[in-house]
Write a protein that holds these residues in place. Structure first.
Motif, short mmCIF file in Angstrom:
data_model
loop_
_atom_site.label_atom_id
_atom_site.label_comp_id
_atom_site.label_asym_id
_atom_site.label_seq_id
_atom_site.Cartn_x
_atom_site.Cartn_y
_atom_site.Cartn_z
N LYS A 21 0.82 -1.21 0.00
CA LYS A 21 0.00 0.00 0.00
C LYS A 21 0.86 1.27 0.00
CE LYS A 21 -4.15 -1.54 -0.19
NZ LYS A 21 -5.03 -1.18 -1.28
N GLN A 51 -4.09 7.44 3.60
CA GLN A 51 -3.16 6.36 3.30
C GLN A 51 -2.80 5.58 4.56
OE1 GLN A 51 0.26 7.37 0.96
NE2 GLN A 51 0.81 5.23 0.66
N ALA A 58 -4.97 -2.91 5.06
CA ALA A 58 -4.24 -3.95 4.32
C ALA A 58 -3.52 -4.89 5.28
CB ALA A 58 -3.25 -3.31 3.36
#
Length: 132
Positions: A21, A51, A58
């Motif tokens: 990511k 983010q 993730a």
């Protein structure tokens, strides 16, 4: 005493999920000899809150998909998205906004501890492809 095999597995899986990511400055620190309640810290940063949250999501998805599923025992900081802590008991993952990473400097705080090597597999594959 070094981090357990399970801690290595969790830390490397979390680090790779973060790298996938586009996390920045990923470091795995073996804190076994200095810290009694966990074996390793994974520290990663991102330039913005969105983010940071994507990286956290993730990591959680990757670790729950391991053969021996791992779910965080504790999760802190999700609302603000500036520093999220995921406590997997053997490993504690810190995903920080770049400004928090610089200010709190966990890397420097634990600089006397050994690191666990991590290499992003996508970089290795890209370099192998470029060499052909």
């Amino acid at each position: 005493m070094a981090a357990s095999a399970r801690a290595h597995e969790l830390a490397l899986a979390a680090a790779q999920a973060a790298a996938d990511k586009k996390a920045q400055d990923i470091v795995i620190i073996d804190v076994t000899d200095k810290f009694a309640i966990t074996d390793a810290f994974v520290i990663a940063s991102a330039p913005n809150e969105r983010q940071v949250q994507a990286i956290v999501d993730a990591i959680e998805e990757r670790l729950v998909d391991l053969p021996e599923k791992a779910k965080p025992a504790r999760r802190e900081g999700e609302r603000a998205g500036r520093w999220v802590l995921l406590d997997y008991v053997d490993v504690v993952v810190h995903v920080q906004h770049a400004e928090e990473r610089e200010f709190y400097a966990l890397d420097r705080l634990w600089k006397d501890c050994p690191t666990i090597p991590f290499v992003d597999r996508d970089l290795v594959e890209a370099e192998a492809g470029a060499a052909e």
